[in-house]
Every structure is written in structure tokens, then in C-alpha cells.
Design a protein around this motif. Structure first.
Motif, PDB file in Angstrom:
ATOM      1  N   ALA A 303     -12.021  -6.289   5.439  1.00 53.27           N
ATOM      2  CA  ALA A 303     -10.949  -6.636   5.324  1.00 53.27           C
ATOM      3  C   ALA A 303      -9.820  -6.016   4.088  1.00 53.27           C
ATOM      4  CB  ALA A 303     -10.335  -8.406   4.892  1.00 53.27           C
ATOM      5  N   CYS A 304      -8.638  -5.989   3.734  1.00 48.89           N
ATOM      6  CA  CYS A 304      -7.703  -5.628   3.382  1.00 48.89           C
ATOM      7  C   CYS A 304      -7.578  -6.929   1.883  1.00 48.89           C
ATOM      8  CB  CYS A 304      -6.460  -4.666   2.674  1.00 48.89           C
ATOM      9  SG  CYS A 304      -7.418  -2.937   3.882  1.00 48.89           S
ATOM     10  N   GLY A 305      -7.060  -6.812   0.693  1.00 46.72           N
ATOM     11  CA  GLY A 305      -6.101  -7.418  -0.573  1.00 46.72           C
ATOM     12  C   GLY A 305      -6.966  -8.660  -0.761  1.00 46.72           C
ATOM     13  N   THR A 306      -5.950 -10.234  -0.016  1.00 45.95           N
ATOM     14  CA  THR A 306      -6.674 -11.426  -0.574  1.00 45.95           C
ATOM     15  C   THR A 306      -7.535 -11.642   0.750  1.00 45.95           C
ATOM     16  OG1 THR A 306      -4.943 -11.890  -1.219  1.00 45.95           O
ATOM     17  CG2 THR A 306      -5.165 -13.463   0.328  1.00 45.95           C
ATOM     18  N   SER A 307      -7.020 -11.534   2.189  1.00 46.84           N
ATOM     19  CA  SER A 307      -8.167 -11.130   3.169  1.00 46.84           C
ATOM     20  C   SER A 307      -9.578 -10.039   2.813  1.00 46.84           C
ATOM     21  CB  SER A 307      -8.328 -10.468   4.748  1.00 46.84           C
ATOM     22  OG  SER A 307      -6.497 -10.690   4.860  1.00 46.84           O
ATOM     23  N   TRP A 308      -9.772  -9.457   2.371  1.00 47.55           N
ATOM     24  CA  TRP A 308     -11.165  -9.227   1.989  1.00 47.55           C
ATOM     25  C   TRP A 308     -11.792 -10.851   0.719  1.00 47.55           C
ATOM     26  CZ3 TRP A 308     -13.390  -7.423  -3.398  1.00 47.55           C
ATOM     27  CH2 TRP A 308     -13.745  -6.788  -3.266  1.00 47.55           C
ATOM     28  N   ILE A 350     -10.493  -9.608   9.232  1.00 55.36           N
ATOM     29  CA  ILE A 350      -9.870 -10.482   9.182  1.00 55.36           C
ATOM     30  C   ILE A 350      -8.835  -9.760   8.043  1.00 55.36           C
ATOM     31  CG2 ILE A 350      -9.678 -12.483   6.766  1.00 55.36           C
ATOM     32  CD1 ILE A 350     -12.833 -12.545   6.669  1.00 55.36           C
ATOM     33  N   SER A 351      -7.420 -10.500   9.071  1.00 51.78           N
ATOM     34  CA  SER A 351      -6.305  -9.850   8.470  1.00 51.78           C
ATOM     35  C   SER A 351      -5.207 -10.983   8.666  1.00 51.78           C
ATOM     36  CB  SER A 351      -5.685  -8.712   9.251  1.00 51.78           C
ATOM     37  OG  SER A 351      -4.548  -8.319   9.189  1.00 51.78           O
ATOM     38  N   GLN A 352      -4.604 -11.453   8.005  1.00 52.02           N
ATOM     39  CA  GLN A 352      -3.418 -12.474   8.162  1.00 52.02           C
ATOM     40  C   GLN A 352      -2.194 -11.801   9.407  1.00 52.02           C
ATOM     41  OE1 GLN A 352       0.489 -13.297   9.112  1.00 52.02           O
ATOM     42  NE2 GLN A 352       0.204 -12.114   7.636  1.00 52.02           N
ATOM     43  N   SER A 353      -2.118 -10.395   9.250  1.00 49.57           N
ATOM     44  CA  SER A 353      -0.702  -9.672   9.838  1.00 49.57           C
ATOM     45  C   SER A 353      -1.183  -9.047  11.199  1.00 49.57           C
ATOM     46  CB  SER A 353      -0.255  -8.551   9.049  1.00 49.57           C
ATOM     47  OG  SER A 353      -1.211  -7.907   8.848  1.00 49.57           O
ATOM     48  N   GLY A 354      -2.586  -8.835  11.266  1.00 48.82           N
ATOM     49  CA  GLY A 354      -3.534  -8.273  12.386  1.00 48.82           C
ATOM     50  C   GLY A 354      -2.533  -6.623  12.579  1.00 48.82           C
ATOM     51  N   GLU A 355      -2.270  -5.777  11.744  1.00 47.14           N
ATOM     52  CA  GLU A 355      -1.344  -4.737  11.680  1.00 47.14           C
ATOM     53  C   GLU A 355      -1.948  -3.205  10.676  1.00 47.14           C
ATOM     54  OE1 GLU A 355      -0.038  -3.973  14.179  1.00 47.14           O
ATOM     55  OE2 GLU A 355       0.440  -6.274  15.008  1.00 47.14           O
ATOM     56  N   THR A 356      -3.319  -4.161   9.412  1.00 49.04           N
ATOM     57  CA  THR A 356      -3.164  -3.422   8.778  1.00 49.04           C
ATOM     58  C   THR A 356      -4.455  -2.347   8.981  1.00 49.04           C
ATOM     59  OG1 THR A 356      -3.444  -5.373   7.144  1.00 49.04           O
ATOM     60  CG2 THR A 356      -4.078  -3.565   6.807  1.00 49.04           C
ATOM     61  N   ALA A 357      -3.555  -0.588   8.520  1.00 53.06           N
ATOM     62  CA  ALA A 357      -4.184  -0.299   9.443  1.00 53.06           C
ATOM     63  C   ALA A 357      -5.510   0.030   8.758  1.00 53.06           C
ATOM     64  CB  ALA A 357      -3.087   1.374   9.096  1.00 53.06           C
ATOM     65  N   GLY A 401       6.192 -15.132   2.929  1.00 55.22           N
ATOM     66  CA  GLY A 401       6.023 -13.929   1.442  1.00 55.22           C
ATOM     67  C   GLY A 401       5.186 -13.418   1.322  1.00 55.22           C
ATOM     68  N   VAL A 402       5.047 -12.336   0.556  1.00 52.47           N
ATOM     69  CA  VAL A 402       4.549 -10.988   0.907  1.00 52.47           C
ATOM     70  C   VAL A 402       3.036 -11.779  -0.044  1.00 52.47           C
ATOM     71  CG1 VAL A 402       3.956  -8.888  -0.245  1.00 52.47           C
ATOM     72  CG2 VAL A 402       5.701  -9.555   0.244  1.00 52.47           C
ATOM     73  N   ALA A 403       3.172 -12.141  -0.934  1.00 44.64           N
ATOM     74  CA  ALA A 403       1.572 -12.325  -1.833  1.00 44.64           C
ATOM     75  C   ALA A 403       0.984 -14.073  -0.768  1.00 44.64           C
ATOM     76  CB  ALA A 403       1.874 -13.193  -3.072  1.00 44.64           C
ATOM     77  N   SER A 404       0.186 -13.681  -0.022  1.00 44.92           N
ATOM     78  CA  SER A 404      -0.910 -14.401   0.615  1.00 44.92           C
ATOM     79  C   SER A 404      -0.824 -15.730  -0.056  1.00 44.92           C
ATOM     80  CB  SER A 404      -1.561 -13.515   1.271  1.00 44.92           C
ATOM     81  OG  SER A 404      -2.636 -14.079   2.435  1.00 44.92           O
ATOM     82  N   THR A 405      -0.853 -16.688   0.755  1.00 44.29           N
ATOM     83  CA  THR A 405      -1.184 -18.214   0.258  1.00 44.29           C
ATOM     84  C   THR A 405      -2.169 -18.631   0.988  1.00 44.29           C
ATOM     85  OG1 THR A 405       1.078 -18.936   0.922  1.00 44.29           O
ATOM     86  CG2 THR A 405       0.211 -18.223  -1.918  1.00 44.29           C
ATOM     87  N   LYS A 491      -1.161 -11.022 -10.791  1.00 46.08           N
ATOM     88  CA  LYS A 491      -0.206  -9.098 -10.577  1.00 46.08           C
ATOM     89  C   LYS A 491       0.590  -9.253  -9.736  1.00 46.08           C
ATOM     90  CE  LYS A 491      -4.352  -7.757 -10.381  1.00 46.08           C
ATOM     91  NZ  LYS A 491      -5.453  -6.203 -10.006  1.00 46.08           N
ATOM     92  N   GLU A 492       0.564  -9.478  -8.501  1.00 47.03           N
ATOM     93  CA  GLU A 492       1.609  -8.930  -6.861  1.00 47.03           C
ATOM     94  C   GLU A 492       2.773  -9.483  -7.373  1.00 47.03           C
ATOM     95  OE1 GLU A 492      -0.829  -9.774  -2.796  1.00 47.03           O
ATOM     96  OE2 GLU A 492      -0.944 -10.836  -4.179  1.00 47.03           O
ATOM     97  N   ILE A 493       3.090 -11.360  -8.029  1.00 48.45           N
ATOM     98  CA  ILE A 493       4.272 -11.331  -8.528  1.00 48.45           C
ATOM     99  C   ILE A 493       4.905 -11.401  -9.807  1.00 48.45           C
ATOM    100  CG2 ILE A 493       4.104 -12.525  -6.061  1.00 48.45           C
ATOM    101  CD1 ILE A 493       4.163 -15.305  -7.358  1.00 48.45           C
ATOM    102  N   LEU A 605       4.898  -4.119  -2.939  1.00 48.21           N
ATOM    103  CA  LEU A 605       4.434  -4.405  -2.201  1.00 48.21           C
ATOM    104  C   LEU A 605       4.867  -4.756  -0.715  1.00 48.21           C
ATOM    105  CD1 LEU A 605       2.943  -7.276  -4.504  1.00 48.21           C
ATOM    106  CD2 LEU A 605       1.622  -4.580  -4.068  1.00 48.21           C
ATOM    107  N   ALA A 606       4.114  -4.204   0.208  1.00 44.51           N
ATOM    108  CA  ALA A 606       4.722  -4.714   2.085  1.00 44.51           C
ATOM    109  C   ALA A 606       3.748  -5.531   2.530  1.00 44.51           C
ATOM    110  CB  ALA A 606       4.460  -3.247   2.163  1.00 44.51           C
ATOM    111  N   LYS A 607       4.392  -6.142   3.335  1.00 45.13           N
ATOM    112  CA  LYS A 607       3.669  -7.455   3.896  1.00 45.13           C
ATOM    113  C   LYS A 607       1.925  -6.992   4.338  1.00 45.13           C
ATOM    114  CE  LYS A 607       2.674 -11.998   4.369  1.00 45.13           C
ATOM    115  NZ  LYS A 607       2.087 -12.974   3.189  1.00 45.13           N
ATOM    116  N   SER A 608       2.980  -6.575   5.463  1.00 46.23           N
ATOM    117  CA  SER A 608       2.093  -5.319   6.519  1.00 46.23           C
ATOM    118  C   SER A 608       2.086  -4.299   6.583  1.00 46.23           C
ATOM    119  CB  SER A 608       2.861  -6.032   7.448  1.00 46.23           C
ATOM    120  OG  SER A 608       2.099  -5.461   8.955  1.00 46.23           O
ATOM    121  N   VAL A 609       0.331  -3.848   5.714  1.00 48.78           N
ATOM    122  CA  VAL A 609       0.401  -2.154   5.165  1.00 48.78           C
ATOM    123  C   VAL A 609      -0.003  -1.632   7.010  1.00 48.78           C
ATOM    124  CG1 VAL A 609      -0.570  -0.664   3.717  1.00 48.78           C
ATOM    125  CG2 VAL A 609       0.216  -3.263   3.381  1.00 48.78           C
ATOM    126  N   THR A 610       0.775  -1.066   7.451  1.00 46.96           N
ATOM    127  CA  THR A 610       0.668  -0.604   8.361  1.00 46.96           C
ATOM    128  C   THR A 610       0.208   1.350   8.256  1.00 46.96           C
ATOM    129  OG1 THR A 610       3.362  -0.251   9.003  1.00 46.96           O
ATOM    130  CG2 THR A 610       2.016  -1.932   9.645  1.00 46.96           C
TER     131      THR A 610
END
Ligand code: G6P
Length: 612
Positions: A303-308, A350-357, A401-405, A491-493, A605-610
Motif C-alpha cells: 500500500a501507500c501513505g495512510t493505507s500503508w 490496501i487502497s482507499q481510492s483503489g486507483e493508486t498507480a 478530505g485529502v488527508a485520509s481519516t 505534516k500533510e495538512i 497533495l492529491a487524494k488519488s495518486v494515479t
């Protein structure tokens, strides 16, 4: 990242497109543009926010019932008006918007230049629209065919929409690696990067697959072909998403709304899965793959980011409960480091957006090596949900919100359910213990509610630390990933430099940073190796660091040592991340608001890093 919206139908396109762009703002962007087709193709675009685009085109004749619009997150070429989309073809008879990266754009650009095409921007996108025009002129084919042939020549990822002045009723859309959804209304069509701009008009959607081209024409049925020129029957799905889910509902920011939604979203993520009456857990999405998971030599979570971070919590949970070895990898590292993977491995993406490249690429790699790949996604119908063999949706509802909660807590719930299910099947732990865990998981939403009621206390702490330049977050065991997530949120927000560390590792570096100006957030509930954490707190105190501690209700020992305490209800050790994360989300939120930051759309930052 980049957002796409397009419309054709009986209504004026402009209001639909602008509203759609606003709905897509959460994805992150730095310029915006719009194209209306009304006799001729008219393009307006500018650097900055969608509201700036609106100001820029005030007073213009914004007519036409077909059009497209775009928010750009710069990759090739700086964010400015020239590089913003839409882009015209040389003759201005065609226009394009694009999400993704054309990797061979330099070669194509050179060839097109040799054939007399001139370029006004630095983008890879402009190459594509010139190429389409070149093909159309040389081969005398319909615009959809020119798009198709062009796409056989490009390497990379794309979601594109093309409009043609000579085809005033037609939208051509295509995708590969970047998401695209088509909404089907009554005699009207909508196209967008995700369903948010569409759902107020229709619930009937088609999720495009890779290498598909859609020919969308007024008064016609939707037609689809592949880049290899095979016909495809569009698969129309009913979306279960409500408009209220993507609106702020009285909250000043989406992030705050989503933090406060957690009692509900956590419940939704276990609904129909945690059966307290039958003392069991079911996960229908992975039922067929259970034997494979139970016999897995190891599980790799990617995964990446918060999902990681959720993945790290998952590692502790699954190893504790099911005794299956688990590794957690950043997708971006996993995909490029030639990992050893076999048919006996189970990968959980694991991915919130399901689109992380990067996560998508990691999945493809694991599949190519014969591993079983499962997904934990929030967005229904997303690329990762479709690329995996099976999976479990988190059902947290749209996260804007870009920052995942709320997606994080839902991911942790799903991983806990997986751990419980595997333990149940493997018989690794006494049933009485599993019973206790299930019961405790069932009442977590009410405990989250209790923490949210203390938001004002957290706001007071934020007032004290809002001007800090650094912050350290420390935790051990299950609370180490919580520390990482707390630091990431801040740091994100708020743009305050923050680091998360395992508390004991502090001695190997970060302790050098501690002085009277350093806020140190300890996640120190009365579970696990609590006494050891107390020692770490003493060490920080001895160096005059400011201590903010997340403690179990009624704990007086840490209270005596800390400058500020935030209480959370007691729970089983492995469920603490579900509670301890909440005050850290609120702390970051209030600090960011007090610093005047754009909480929902933090800079860069981007919500979905495609793109990778
Ligand atoms: C971006 C978002 C993060 C998210 C990460 C992974 O960086 O800003 O909030 O955690 O991508 O995204 P995913 O959709 O794969 O969970």
C-alpha cells in the motif's frame, strides 16, 4: 490527481461542468480549464482554483449543451495557463483533456514536429491531440477511429476525453490505467474521473476498463470498443452513493465531517461481517480464497501513505491472531525491487481510492508471479477492486478530505476482521479470547463517539502548539503505526515537520532534537509494554520536551509526567489504533485550521495518486 468531467445532453453544459469540477477539487490540482462546443470549440483555462476559472470566464458567452472540463495536477510542464487543459489540435477542430502520463511523448513530439505540427505547451497531452489530428487527416477516418489508432501508438497511462468541432454531438472517452466513469441519464451522458460529479444526476454508471474507448453520442446508445478494435457491451451498474455523502453537511471541512463520521463508518465496515449472535466473522468477498489464505506461507501487504500505516497495524493483528508471517511493503518499492514471490504467497493490496498507480503496479507484478492477490478498497468498482482476485470493501463511504481519516479506521477494522476469521479457522487461539475480541470490536463505535465528545479539549491543546515547527510522535507495538499516522496527518495538512518513531528508537536519533520547543506526542495507553513507554516519557521529560500523551481513562501515572493528556477508553490492545488515531486526527485538524491552511486540499497533495 487530475479531474475530468464532460457532458452531452439537453441541458446547458457549463453549470454541470463547473459543479463537477468543484466536486473533483478534492483530488488535488493546480490549474483548471473548460471547453464548450457550440458551433466551434471554445477553451478557457487558467492557473489556480476552479473559483479563479469562474472569475476568469465571467461575462463570456458560455453556451452549448456539450463540453468538457479539467483540473490539472502538473507532471510535464509547470502549472500555468498554457499547460492547463483542454488543449487544442493544430487546426483547433479538436480538443482534449487528459489524466495520466504519455511516456513516449518526446519521440512522438519529434515526429509530429517533423510533419509540421507546432506545440504551444510543454505537456505530453498536446502530443496526443496533434497525433489524433494527424491520423484523421492522413487516413480520412472518423474521430473515434483516429483516437483508437493514436492510442495504439502511445505508451503510458491515460484517461482522455476528446471533442471534435465537426462532430457536435459526440464525446470520445478512453482509459488505460487512469479511472473513468460514464453516467447514463435520460437522453444525456456524463463522463468523469470518479462518480462524485455524476451521482446527483444519475445512479446508472459504466466503469470503463483499460484500453476501452467510449463513443458517446446524443440520442444514441452508448457504444464501446477496445483499442484493439473489438466491440464491447457496456456493463451498466447501479451506484449506491448518496449526494449527502459527498457534501459537507454543516461541517466547515470535509475532513472534520469525516472524522466525526467514524462511529458510523466503523460500524458500516463491520456490518454483516461481525456476527455477535453467532460468535463468528464472515467476509463474503474472500470466502472462495480462504483455503488459499489459510495455507499461505506468508502474507505481503502492499500500500501507500495512510493505507500503508493501516497495513502495519494489519501485520501485527494477523501475526498475533493467525500466526501467519506478514510483511508490509510500500507499493512503490515492492514493484521495482525484484521481490521473491511465489504461488504460495497471498498479497493484500490496501487502497482507499483503489486507483493508486504504484499499488496497481504492485498487484500486476504479484499476479504475474502467480500469487493470490486480495484487495481492501473503499471505492466500489475502482481499478484495484477489479484488478485483484477477490477482496473486501471497507464501506467507509466517500472520503473527500485529502488527508485520509475514516478510510484508515475502516481499513483497520477489515484487517481485524480478517485476523479474527483466520484465527477462528486455524484454531490458533482459545475461543474465549476470540469471543472477547469480537465483543470489544462491536462496541468500538461507541468508544470512538466518546473520544469525539472531547474534541474541545483537543482544540485547546492545538491552540498551544499551533506555532510549532516540528513535532515527534512516539508509540510502541500497535501504537507505533499510530505514531506514524499521527505524524503524517500533521505534516500533510498543517505543513509542520513531524516524524513518527517507535518510542524506543528515539534514543537512536530523534532524542538529539528534544528541547523545550519540541512537542512530543506519546501514544501511551495502559496496555502492551506500557511501563517501557513510561520510561521513554521520562527520557523526554528529562530533556524538557513538551509531552502530549494519549492515555487510558483514569491513568494517573502518565498524567503526572505529561504536560497535556487526552483520554481514550480502555480496550483490547490490538483495537487501540482504532481509538488512539482519533485524537491525533483532531489535533492535526485544529492545528491546520488555526494556521490558516487549506485542510481539505493541502498544497501539492492529491487524494488519488494515479501517476507513479
Ligand atoms: C495519497 C493520499 C493519502 C493516501 C495515499 C494512498 O497520498 O493523499 O491520503 O493515504 O495517497 O492512497 P490510497 O487511495 O491508495 O489509499
Amino acid at each position: 490527481m487530475c479531474g475530468i468531467v464532460a457532458y452531452v445532453g439537453p441541458r446547458l453544459a457549463y453549470p454541470i461542468l463547473i459543479k463537477g469540477l468543484h466536486r473533483l477539487e478534492y483530488r488535488g490540482y493546480d490549474s483548471a480549464g473548460i471547453c464548450l462546443l457550440n458551433g466551434e470549440l471554445k477553451v478557457w483555462k487558467c492557473k489556480g482554483k476552479v473559483s479563479e476559472l469562474e472569475k476568469y470566464i465571467e461575462g463570456e458567452k458560455l453556451e452549448g449543451t456539450i463540453g468538457m472540463a479539467h483540473t490539472r495536477w502538473a507532471t510535464h510542464g509547470e502549472p500555468n495557463q498554457i499547460n492547463a487543459h483542454p488543449h487544442y489540435s493544430q487546426s483547433k477542430h479538436l480538443s482534449i483533456i487528459h489524466n495520466g502520463i504519455i511516456e513516449n511523448y518526446l519521440v512522438l513530439r519529434k515526429e509530429l514536429q517533423q510533419r509540421g505540427f507546432t506545440f504551444t505547451s510543454d505537456t505530453d497531452t498536446e502530443v496526443l491531440i496533434h497525433l489524433i489530428e494527424d491520423i484523421q487527416q492522413n487516413e480520412n477516418v472518423a474521430v473515434e477511429e483516429a483516437v483508437r489508432i493514436a492510442l495504439t501508438q502511445v505508451i503510458g497511462a491515460y484517461a482522455i476525453v476528446v471533442l471534435s468541432q465537426d462532430n457536435p454531438d459526440k464525446i470520445i472517452a478512453a482509459r488505460k490505467g487512469s479511472p473513468m466513469v460514464i453516467g447514463i441519464g435520460e437522453d444525456e451522458f456524463f463522463v468523469a474521473s470518479d462518480a462524485t460529479p455524476i451521482i446527483e444526476y444519475t445512479n446508472n454508471v459504466v466503469f470503463m476498463n483499460d484500453e476501452e474507448i467510449a463513443i458517446i453520442e446524443r440520442h444514441q446508445e452508448l457504444k464501446m470498443r477496445t483499442v484493439r478494435n473489438q466491440e464491447r457491451t457496456p456493463y451498466i451498474q447501479k451506484l449506491e452513493m448518496s449526494l449527502t455523502a459527498i457534501e459537507k453537511g454543516g461541517f466547515p471541512h470535509f475532513m472534520l465531517k469525516e472524522i466525526f463520521e467514524q462511529p458510523r463508518s466503523i460500524l458500516d465496515s463491520m456490518r454483516g461481517r461481525l456476527h455477535l449472535d453467532q460468535d463468528t466473522v464472515t467476509l463474503g468477498g474472500i470466502r472462495d480464497y480462504l483455503p488459499k489464505i489459510l495455507n499461505a506461507e506468508r502474507i505481503i501487504i502492499t500500500a501507500c501513505g495512510t493505507s500503508w500505516h493501516a497495513g502495519l497495524v494489519g501485520e501485527y493483528i494477523i501475526e498475533d491472531l493467525a500466526r501467519i508471517p506478514v510483511e508490509v511493503e510500500y507499493s512503490s518499492e515492492f514493484r521495482y525491487r525484484n521481490p521473491v514471490i511465489s504461488e504460495k504467497d497471498v498479497i493484500i493490496a490496501i487502497s482507499q481510492s483503489g486507483e493508486t498507480a504504484d499499488t496497481l503496479a504492485a498487484i500486476e507484478l504479484a499476479k504475474s508471479k502467480g500469487a493470490t492477490v486480495l484487495g481492501i478498497c473503499n471505492v466500489v468498482g475502482s481499478s484495484i477492486a477489479r484488478a485483484t482476485h477477490a477482496g473486501v470493501y471497507t464501506h467507509a463511504g466517500p472520503e473527500i478530505g485529502v488527508a485520509s481519516t475514516k478510510a484508515f479506521t475502516a481499513q483497520v477494522v477489515v484487517l481485524t476482521l480478517m485476523g479474527l476469521l483466520l484465527a477462528e479457522k486455524k484454531g490458533t487461539l482459545p475461543e474465549s479470547y476470540l469471543h472477547k475480541l469480537r465483543l470489544e470490536l462491536g462496541i468500538i463505535p461507541s468508544k470512538v463517539e466518546k473520544i469525539l465528545q472531547r474534541a474541545d479539549k483537543i482544540k485547546d491543546i492545538a491552540t498551544i502548539y499551533k506555532d510549532s515547527t516540528n513535532a515527534l510522535y512516539l508509540g510502541r507495538g500497535y501504537n507505533f503505526p499510530v505514531a506514524l499516522e499521527g505524524a503524517l496527518k500533521l505534516k500533510e495538512i498543517s505543513y509542520i515537520h513531524a516524524e513518527g518513531y517507535p518510542a524506543a528508537e528515539m534514543k537512536h536519533g530523534p532524542i538529539a532534537l528534544i528541547d523545550k520547543n519540541m512537542p512530543v506526542v506519546f501514544i501511551a495507553p495502559k496496555r502492551g509494554i506500557y511501563e517501557k513507554v513510561i520510561t521513554n516519557i521520562e527520557e523526554v521529560r528529562a530533556r524538557k520536551g513538551n509531552i502530549i500523551a494519549i492515555i487510558t481513562e483514569g491513568d494517573e501515572s502518565v498524567r503526572k509526567l505529561a504536560d497535556h493528556c487526552i483520554e481514550i477508553p480502555d480496550t483490547e490492545e490490538m483495537l487501540i489504533p482504532l481509538l488512539a488515531t482519533i485524537p491525533l486526527q483532531l489535533l492535526s485538524y485544529y492545528v491546520a485550521v488555526m494556521r490558516g491552511c487549506n485542510v481539505d486540499q493541502p498544497r501539492n497533495l492529491a487524494k488519488s495518486v494515479t501517476v507513479e
